[in-house]
Design a protein around this motif. Structure first.
Motif, mmCIF file in Angstrom:
data_model
loop_
_atom_site.group_PDB
_atom_site.id
_atom_site.type_symbol
_atom_site.label_atom_id
_atom_site.label_comp_id
_atom_site.label_asym_id
_atom_site.label_seq_id
_atom_site.Cartn_x
_atom_site.Cartn_y
_atom_site.Cartn_z
ATOM 1 N N CYS B 55 0.814 -1.222 0.000
ATOM 2 C CA CYS B 55 0.000 0.000 0.000
ATOM 3 C C CYS B 55 0.843 1.265 0.000
ATOM 4 O O CYS B 55 0.314 2.372 0.000
ATOM 5 C CB CYS B 55 -0.927 0.039 1.219
ATOM 6 S SG CYS B 55 -2.207 -1.207 1.171
ATOM 7 N N GLU B 77 3.560 6.813 -3.806
ATOM 8 C CA GLU B 77 2.440 7.756 -3.690
ATOM 9 C C GLU B 77 1.387 7.524 -4.763
ATOM 10 O O GLU B 77 0.197 7.712 -4.537
ATOM 11 C CB GLU B 77 2.950 9.196 -3.754
ATOM 12 C CG GLU B 77 3.571 9.692 -2.451
ATOM 13 C CD GLU B 77 2.648 9.543 -1.250
ATOM 14 O OE1 GLU B 77 1.498 10.026 -1.337
ATOM 15 O OE2 GLU B 77 3.047 8.936 -0.246
ATOM 16 N N LYS B 80 -1.429 4.931 -4.123
ATOM 17 C CA LYS B 80 -2.500 5.216 -3.172
ATOM 18 C C LYS B 80 -3.828 5.602 -3.810
ATOM 19 O O LYS B 80 -4.880 5.342 -3.238
ATOM 20 C CB LYS B 80 -2.037 6.303 -2.196
ATOM 21 C CG LYS B 80 -0.912 5.803 -1.303
ATOM 22 C CD LYS B 80 -0.410 6.876 -0.373
ATOM 23 C CE LYS B 80 0.649 6.306 0.574
ATOM 24 N NZ LYS B 80 1.223 7.348 1.429
ATOM 25 N N GLY B 81 -3.776 6.199 -4.991
ATOM 26 C CA GLY B 81 -5.022 6.574 -5.653
ATOM 27 C C GLY B 81 -5.753 5.383 -6.246
ATOM 28 O O GLY B 81 -6.962 5.447 -6.493
#
Lengths: 373, 251
Positions: B55, B77, B80-81
């Motif tokens: 994650c 990063e 995460k979306g």
């Protein structure tokens, strides 16, 4: 940076903050009560001096002296002692602030043209108050002496003398409340912004909700903005509330510019929110955060010039005060309230606040981001 | 239930050390799109650490890993979306209502504003929480809170959802509903990565990986694993497998 995220975060903070009834009271009513209580309590004005007199002379002159004291509104003769021991007992039992002893040969000395000693005993346990009281009594005695001389030597030709006409500016009645209330405003803003920021972040960590936030695309800077913007808004709202209260309740004059006051508050908040963030990075529980906050607040308070003049501090400590944001904010808030001065005078303080604020906030943010990883 | 899509999670020699302690010891596996993938192991086996690496919460020590097309070392990063995550512990805001929690996560996932109304209705319908939308989350029974947590993890229509022991502390009826729902999700093309303690639940997974003390001890479909471990026992189930495999390591 995504403003939608920040907006929703701020909304969430407000929901949580005001959902808790305790917080609602803490944020709205507590500052007012504190201002009210402190505004009345924090006063170093000497308005009422209780005097005990031992008059062993019992003459017209000694009565004139008593009348001179009694005629002054500040003095109030509350006790007449029969002998020296009784006089001292009254002073020791703190029933009076000053004890005046007029000896048996008081009048004889005067009539002979000698100076005639009287004894004034002051309770020195509160040194500040004692020196003010002593100064007041010398003032009364001076006037008494002048009257006496005029009476005894009616045809004496006065030669020219200095007549000092003293005016105090910015606080014409030397009302200590005018000095302290703006300080209290500053202090309250600091307390709330410091405490609530650190608590708000630690609450997320304690509840485990931060874990859910970390797996979202929320960026650290957005999280920090979301956590600080609500407290900037609340601190400014409190500033308005407390200022209005100070002006209309305590009749503290607001001479200067409101917009400058709010701009300065923003700069001040930069430091306090930064410290709040920092505390959140070194505390594991809300309790720890609270303790740490008080650990920070006390030196800020003591070394700010709020009560104790910085000029009286040892030199090394004076240097330390330059690191204290409250020191500058106090100068600014008092300057704006009482003197009505603006940017042209306060720029060094504003600059200092900006520099300290930026450094503190940047370091806190850096540290905070590290703890997120 | 057969899936043969492209890999959405691909992990090779993934390792995580905390100081000298090896939490995850060079594991390799891959998960296909729309698959229900079970990640099984006892407490402390490294399940949560693996999920947290996938994650993008923690950085792996070494190895390779790609999740939803993003490298877990360099693009953490970005992952995460595309993912949803539901942790073991209820980690939404208890002092807010389901509606407020949902709204907050719509914002945090920056779902376009014009879609908010539809998504909110969709989540309430799916989680059957319409009637309590304005009650505080703290007042809801655990099973309902789990549903809310799952709903919030799916709000942004992620490609992959990671469910870390989603059914712990939930009654059997709710658990069954839960798995029906997970099935439904997988059919819609969402990849479900789930960890669990309950071996009866693991049967719902198309493929499972069993992990113990940081290493993979078995991979494959439940029936394949049972057949491998107990070739001569027809009545063996995953529970037996689990106990056998985990015991072997601890000897």
């Amino acid at each position: 940076m995504n403003w939608l995220r920040v907006r929703e975060f701020v909304r969430k903070e407000f929901i949580q903050l005001f959902r808790d009834r305790k917080n609602r009271h803490l944020l709205v009513i507590a500052p007012l009560i504190q201002l009210l209580v402190f505004g009345y309590v924090v006063s170093t004005d000497v308005r009422d001096i209780r005097v005990a007199i031992l008059d062993q002379s019992r003459t017209r002159e000694s009565r004139m002296l008593k009348d001179a004291l009694d005629a002054n509104r500040t003095f109030r003769i509350t006790h007449y002692a029969g002998n020296s021991t009784e006089l001292e007992e009254i002073l020791v039992s703190r029933e009076v602030d000053l004890a005046v002893k007029i000896g048996p040969d008081f009048t004889e000395h005067i009539r002979r043209g000698d100076s005639s000693p009287i004894q004034i005993l002051a309770d020195g346990s509160m040194s500040n108050m004692a020196s003010v009281r002593i100064a007041y009594s010398s003032l009364v005695l001076d006037r008494f002496n002048r009257n006496l001389i005029r009476e005894l030597y009616p045809e004496r030709i006065d030669y020219g003398k200095i007549d000092a006409r003293i005016r105090t500016w910015y606080n014409p009645n030397l009302d200590s409340r005018n000095f302290y209330v703006p300080g209290i405003v500053a202090f309250l803003i600091m307390l709330i912004s410091l405490l609530f920021t650190s608590m708000a972040i630690i609450r997320e960590r304690e509840a485990g909700t931060i874990e859910q936030l970390i797996v979202t695309p929320l960026k650290p800077v957005e999280l920090i903005l979301g956590k600080t913007i609500p407290y900037i808004m609340i601190a400014q709202a409190q500033m308005v509330m407390v200022t209005v209260f100070a002006i209309f309740w305590f009749s503290i004059p607001l001479q200067g510019s409101l917009s400058l006051l709010f701009a300065a508050t923003c700069l001040f908040l930069l430091s306090t929110l930064g410290i709040g963030l920092f505390i959140s990075t070194i505390s594991a529980t809300q309790q720890q955060a609270m303790m740490t906050t008080f650990f920070f607040i006390l030196p800020f308070f003591m070394l700010s010039g709020f009560v104790f003049p910085i000029a009286n501090m040892p030199l090394v400590v004076q240097w330390l005060t330059y690191l204290n944001p409250l020191r500058y904010f106090l100068v600014i808030i008092r300057g704006i309230f009482l003197k009505g001065v603006g940017l042209e005078i306060l720029w060094p303080q504003l600059l200092a606040l900006t520099v300290i604020g930026l450094i503190v906030f940047t370091c806190a943010v850096k540290r905070f981001r590290k703890t997120l990883d | 239930m057969t899936t043969s899509g492209p890999d959405v999670i691909h992990v090779e020699d993934l390792e995580k050390k905390f100081g000298r302690f090896v939490a995850v010891d060079r594991i390799s596996f891959s998960v296909k799109k729309g698959e229900i993938f079970g990640f099984l192991g006892p407490n402390g086996a490294g399940k949560s650490t693996t999920i947290r690496m996938l994650c993008g919460i923690i950085k792996p020590t070494s190895g390779h890993g790609v999740v939803a097309g993003h490298d877990i070392f360099t693009d953490a990063e970005e992952i995460k979306g595309s993912i949803g995550y539901m942790s073991q512990r209820f980690s939404l805001y208890e002092d807010m209502t389901p509606f407020e929690n949902i709204r907050f996560y719509l914002g945090v996932y920056s779902v376009p504003l014009e879609e908010w109304d539809d998504r909110i209705e969709w989540v309430f319908e799916m989680t059957r929480l319409q009637d309590v939308r304005h009650r505080l989350a703290r007042e809801l029974p655990p099973g309902w809170r789990q549903r809310l947590a799952l709903g919030c993890a799916l709000l942004h229509r992620p490609e992959i959802v990671f469910l870390d022991e989603p059914t712990s502390g939930v009654d059997p009826i709710t658990r069954r509903h839960f798995w029906e729902f997970i099935d439904h999700l997988a059919r819609a093309g969402v990849t479900v990565f789930v960890t669990t303690h309950y071996m009866d639940e693991a049967h719902n997974c198309e493929r499972i990986v069993m992990i113990n003390e940081g290493s993979i001890v078995a991979t494959g479909s439940p029936s394949k694993i049972i057949g491998e471990v107990f070739p001569d026992r027809a009545d063996a189930d995953l529970n037996d497998v689990f106990i056998r495999l985990m015991a072997r390591r601890n000897e």
